[in-house]
Design a protein around this motif. Structure first.
Motif, short mmCIF file in Angstrom:
data_model
loop_
_atom_site.label_atom_id
_atom_site.label_comp_id
_atom_site.label_asym_id
_atom_site.label_seq_id
_atom_site.Cartn_x
_atom_site.Cartn_y
_atom_site.Cartn_z
N ARG A 127 -25.72 6.87 36.79
CA ARG A 127 -25.11 6.02 35.61
C ARG A 127 -24.57 6.78 34.53
O ARG A 127 -23.35 6.61 34.24
N PRO A 128 -25.03 7.94 33.84
CA PRO A 128 -24.33 8.35 32.66
C PRO A 128 -22.95 9.32 33.41
O PRO A 128 -21.92 9.04 32.60
N TRP A 129 -23.07 9.78 34.53
CA TRP A 129 -21.80 10.32 34.89
C TRP A 129 -20.71 9.62 35.40
O TRP A 129 -19.58 9.80 35.00
N LYS A 130 -21.19 8.37 35.99
CA LYS A 130 -20.31 7.30 36.22
C LYS A 130 -19.43 6.91 35.05
O LYS A 130 -18.28 6.37 35.05
N ASP A 131 -20.32 6.61 34.05
CA ASP A 131 -19.59 5.96 32.64
C ASP A 131 -18.73 6.98 31.94
O ASP A 131 -17.64 6.55 31.75
N LYS A 132 -18.89 8.31 32.19
CA LYS A 132 -17.83 9.27 31.67
C LYS A 132 -16.45 9.14 32.52
O LYS A 132 -15.31 9.35 32.17
N ILE A 133 -16.67 9.39 34.07
CA ILE A 133 -15.61 9.25 34.92
C ILE A 133 -14.95 7.98 34.82
O ILE A 133 -13.59 8.04 34.53
N ALA A 134 -15.49 6.88 34.72
CA ALA A 134 -14.82 5.71 34.34
C ALA A 134 -14.04 5.67 33.29
O ALA A 134 -12.85 5.08 32.99
N ALA A 135 -14.51 6.21 32.23
CA ALA A 135 -13.77 6.24 30.96
C ALA A 135 -12.65 6.92 30.60
O ALA A 135 -11.56 6.84 30.41
N LEU A 136 -12.74 8.18 31.70
CA LEU A 136 -11.56 9.15 31.93
C LEU A 136 -10.27 8.11 32.60
O LEU A 136 -9.26 8.51 32.46
N SER A 137 -10.77 7.61 33.80
CA SER A 137 -10.16 6.85 34.45
C SER A 137 -9.02 5.85 33.67
O SER A 137 -7.93 5.82 33.81
N GLU A 138 -9.85 5.13 32.93
CA GLU A 138 -9.19 4.16 31.99
C GLU A 138 -8.48 4.70 30.89
O GLU A 138 -7.18 4.39 30.78
N GLN A 139 -8.73 5.83 30.29
CA GLN A 139 -7.92 6.54 29.47
C GLN A 139 -6.56 7.29 29.82
O GLN A 139 -5.58 6.88 29.24
#
Length: 334
Positions: A226-238
């Motif tokens: 979960r915490p890793w996924k949130d960071k990856i998703a945020a970078l993808s969106e950014q």
């Protein structure tokens, strides 16, 4: 009215299934001493893999050596340009798309992220050598119509200390190769990689630590993601770039998700259930996300009948229960 209802049901089925369409369901097709044959490709098709990573290799003698040795007659066939071309063409004839992923091996298995020169002269020599290496295979990728090209794998210090070189290298690759580009950043490197905006995919070798349990459950592993996924998703969106797991895999051994990057020769107890659970967790966590492009299983040997098996504690899922997990999800998300 009955026809309208039937039409609505058909459209609903199409809509429900379409969310799973278009993922890159790949395997890392390990270079061999031998030519690949149709018999080697059949097991890849049987697990519904639509992509394969073909991996020619270059070799470096020491972690501070600037010279990359590649495409020589002392290498295995599949590690050379000729062998990579034969693999690509055979995979394409069988309807399997290809990522060309040239990789570096440092003698004794020293981690490539530690590659670092001790002088400006050696840095420049390494840059020249790496450019020759990578452009050789960018040209091959264009010649063979490979769908994706990976510009490097886990080279954190090289990337961090020579950013101008990488900017120029990407430009030169674009001049030779017209397909999609990525870079395979290590799991603890991707957040600092400076050139994602110049590539088509954020590439991650996804060996994230998830659990310290001997045999973690699927739910425990998903919670670990979960915490890793949130960071990856945020970078993808950014960055407005999809994420591609350029490698993902787990060994069939105890504590498989504690330090998934370990590739030593540990011959500890085999744990097939741990590998199965880890595979299920990564598919269930990522494969239905729109920002996630897919990934390449690490790793798949061309001699399938002689690979893996229930007594093997290595990464390959071949001839283990994890193979069926991969097949099921690849079929669902193709």
């Amino acid at each position: 009215m009955r026809n309208i209802c039937l039409l609505w049901l058909v459209l609903l089925q199409i809509s429900c299934s379409s969310q799973f369409v278009g993922k890159i369901n790949g395997i890392s097709f390990v270079a061999s001493r031998d030519r690949a044959t149709e018999a080697h490709i059949a097991p890849v098709k049987n697990i519904h893999a639509g992509h394969a990573a073909v991996m020619p290799f270059g070799f470096i003698r020491e972690v501070n050596s600037p010279d990359i040795i590649f495409d020589t007659d002392r290498q295995w066939y599949g590690e050379t340009r000729m062998g990579a071309k034969q693999y690509i063409e055979l995979l394409h004839r069988n309807g399997i798309r290809v990522m060309v992923k040239p990789q570096i091996w440092i003698w004794r298995g020293v981690f490539t992220g530690e590659l670092q020169m001790d002088s400006e002269e050696n840095w420049k020599q390494l840059e020249k050598s790496y450019e020759d290496f990578i452009l050789t295979y960018a040209s091959l990728a264009e010649e063979t119509g490979a769908e994706i090209f990976c510009i490097g794998t886990e080279l954190e210090r090289f990337v961090d200390q020579r950013p101008a070189f990488w900017t120029g290298l990407i430009r030169k690759i674009r001049e030779r190769y017209k397909g999609k580009l990525t870079y395979a950043a290590n799991w603890d490197e991707y957040g600092r990689t400076p050139f994602w905006a110049s590539l088509d995919y954020i590439g991650i070798d996804a060996y994230f630590p998830l659990s310290e349990s001997k045999t973690p459950t699927v739910e425990e592993l998903k919670e670990g993601w979960r915490p890793w996924k949130d960071k990856i998703a945020a970078l993808s969106e950014q960055l407005d770039r999809p994420v591609l797991f350029t490698e993902f895999g787990y060994r069939s051994m105890d504590y498989t998700a504690k330090k998934p990057w370990l590739m030593d020769r540990d011959e500890g107890p085999v744990n097939l259930e741990g590998q199965v659970n880890a595979k299920k967790a990564i598919f269930e966590s990522f494969w239905d996300e729109k920002w996630f492009a897919g990934g390449f299983v690490w790793k798949w040997f061309i001699n399938h009948d002689r690979s893996g098996g229930p007594q093997d504690n290595r990464f390959t899922p071949q001839n283990k229960p994890a193979q069926e997990v991969i097949s099921t999800f690849f079929k669902l998300y193709r």
